[in-house]
Write a protein that holds these residues in place. Structure first.
Motif, PDB file in Angstrom:
ATOM      1  N   LEU A  38       0.653  -1.239   0.143  1.00  0.00           N
ATOM      2  CA  LEU A  38      -0.072   0.135  -0.022  1.00  0.00           C
ATOM      3  C   LEU A  38       0.927   1.576  -0.125  1.00  0.00           C
ATOM      4  N   VAL A  45      -5.378   0.220  -6.177  1.00  0.00           N
ATOM      5  CA  VAL A  45      -5.435  -0.967  -4.996  1.00  0.00           C
ATOM      6  C   VAL A  45      -6.729  -1.427  -5.270  1.00  0.00           C
ATOM      7  N   ILE A  47      -9.078  -4.034  -3.042  1.00  0.00           N
ATOM      8  CA  ILE A  47      -9.113  -5.132  -1.749  1.00  0.00           C
ATOM      9  C   ILE A  47     -10.776  -5.666  -1.810  1.00  0.00           C
ATOM     10  N   VAL A  65      -4.345   2.371   3.504  1.00  0.00           N
ATOM     11  CA  VAL A  65      -5.238   2.663   2.480  1.00  0.00           C
ATOM     12  C   VAL A  65      -5.389   4.223   2.433  1.00  0.00           C
ATOM     13  N   VAL A  75      -8.270   3.458  -5.001  1.00  0.00           N
ATOM     14  CA  VAL A  75      -8.589   2.224  -4.013  1.00  0.00           C
ATOM     15  C   VAL A  75      -9.933   1.913  -4.274  1.00  0.00           C
ATOM     16  N   VAL A  77     -12.378  -1.055  -2.639  1.00  0.00           N
ATOM     17  CA  VAL A  77     -12.963  -2.034  -1.830  1.00  0.00           C
ATOM     18  C   VAL A  77     -14.032  -2.652  -2.334  1.00  0.00           C
ATOM     19  N   LEU A 133     -12.949   6.765   5.204  1.00  0.00           N
ATOM     20  CA  LEU A 133     -12.634   5.958   3.913  1.00  0.00           C
ATOM     21  C   LEU A 133     -13.844   5.945   3.059  1.00  0.00           C
ATOM     22  N   VAL A 139     -11.592   6.753  -2.955  1.00  0.00           N
ATOM     23  CA  VAL A 139     -11.957   5.248  -2.244  1.00  0.00           C
ATOM     24  C   VAL A 139     -13.470   5.145  -2.736  1.00  0.00           C
ATOM     25  N   TYR A 152      -5.955  -8.956  -2.489  1.00  0.00           N
ATOM     26  CA  TYR A 152      -5.604  -7.661  -2.743  1.00  0.00           C
ATOM     27  C   TYR A 152      -4.811  -7.673  -4.060  1.00  0.00           C
TER      28      TYR A 152
END
Length: 384
Positions: A38, A45, A47, A65, A75, A77, A133, A139, A152
């Motif tokens: 990270l 990224v 996840i 993150v 990012v 998620v 986040l 994000v 990941y």
């Protein structure tokens, strides 16, 4: 305990096996690697996670993150909704991401929670970082249901996948994690999860996917491959998984023993959840076939099958009804890598050495005959 990280294609990383076993804080290599990547990430990224708890591990990963997002890294998620049940029932009862839970769900969780062991721990952590986040412009959090996948992806280059959730208790579990530093394999994962190409038995490393795609029928390809590998086994099958209970998996193992295949199972003396259905299933298997069962005081959260010391299957998928028939899962299948297989066998030997061989069915008969089928029914109905 002792998570295993295979960095690049063939290297298996784990704490030294010549020291105290099991060692302490064995999930640190996984979280150390995740945080380091990270910190190095430049562009993206992803996840994909089942449980993410607001505890030491969860906050540590969350802080990394946030720092990446602040640098401009995008990012994504992908977070399972159903895992909130585990997050609010177990441990510190604090999901990392705050999310409104309906009154009906809270009532259901309270009822189901009575079947869980009491694992409550009090700590000082909160959900503020998760909330931050959720509102960060770099994000994106996608909530999905009926998935148990864990991985990941860093800059479309490095894939880290296996059985470790983002939570502290994996410091005391048997787990496996794999790191594959190869952009081609990341692209291969994307294609496999999208259903654009079939699993290739000619590849040394490939992916098996249970997937839910919007507007399409769900695909469950892990179970057929598990059954095929059991049927194809010539000498031995090793099973080290957190939860069992799928009837066809058990029947296949029984049939394998009748062909003379040696079946060895490493089993938790006490699972963190579903202990009654777990023992119900292993007791049934033990009474039907000459399987070799070892009990370990360490919670097995691993998902590992080893066939003939040649074919490795590991990832997020357990051998119970939920994982094999209901949940989106991701497993690696690795063939013809004798060096890796040798290292895994050494680790298995240490785990077996620290366990106790079961010598009678009575040792596996301590399940509640009413609660066990109810736990199995919960998996079949899967109301999350």
């Amino acid at each position: 305990m002792v998570p295993c990280i295979m960095k690049t294609r063939y290297e298996l990383l784990h704490p030294p096996l010549n020291g105290p076993f099991p060692p302490e804080r064995v999930a640190d290599p996984t979280f150390d690697l995740v945080v380091a990547e990270l910190e190095k990430a430049r562009e993206s990224v992803e996840i994909f996670m089942y449980v993410w708890r607001a505890d030491e591990a969860g906050i540590r990963v969350g802080e990394a993150v946030l720092a990446a997002a602040e640098r401009g890294v995008k990012v994504r998620v992908i977070k399972d909704i159903g895992a909130i049940m585990c997050e609010v029932i177990e441990m510190n009862r604090k999901p990392f991401f705050p999310r409104r839970i309906s009154l009906l769900k809270r009532i259901i969780y309270k009822i189901i929670g009575r079947t869980f062991p009491d694992t409550f721990v009090e700590d000082e952590y909160n959900q503020e970082l998760g909330a931050l986040l959720l509102s960060h412009p770099n994000v994106t959090v996608d909530w999905i249901n009926k998935t148990h996948t864990k991985y990941y992806v860093f800059d479309e280059r490095l894939l880290v996948t296996g059985s470790i959730n983002i939570e502290d208790r994996h410091q005391n579990y048997f787990d496996y994690m794999v790191a594959l530093d190869d952009p081609e394999l990341v692209q291969r994962l994307r294609m496999r999860m999208a259903g654009e190409t079939p699993c290739d038995p000619g590849r040394n490393i490939d992916f098996l996917c249970n997937t839910h795609r919007e507007g399409e029928e769900s695909v469950f390809e892990i179970k057929p491959e598990v059954l095929r590998c059991i049927e194809a086994a010539r000498e031995s099958i090793y099973v080290e998984v957190a939860y069992i209970g799928d009837p066809e998996f058990a029947d296949a193992l029984v049939a394998a023993t009748r062909r003379g295949i040696r079946v060895t199972i490493l089993f938790s003396r006490e699972a963190n959840i579903g202990n009654d259905v777990n023992y119900w299933a292993i007791h049934d298997l033990y009474t039907r076939a000459p399987v070799e069962v070892y009990l370990t005081d360490t919670m097995i959260h691993a998902k590992l099958l080893l066939f003939d010391d040649e074919v490795i299957m590991t990832g997020s998928c357990n051998m119970n009804i939920f994982s094999l028939q209901k949940a989106a899962e991701l497993n690696l299948i690795i063939r013809n890598e004798p060096e890796l297989t040798g290292e895994i066998r050494s680790l298995i030997a240490k785990r077996i050495e620290s366990s106790n061989l079961v010598t009678s069915a009575e040792e596996l008969a301590g399940f509640n005959p009413i609660l066990a089928p109810l736990q199995q029914l919960h998996q079949k109905l899967n109301p999350n």
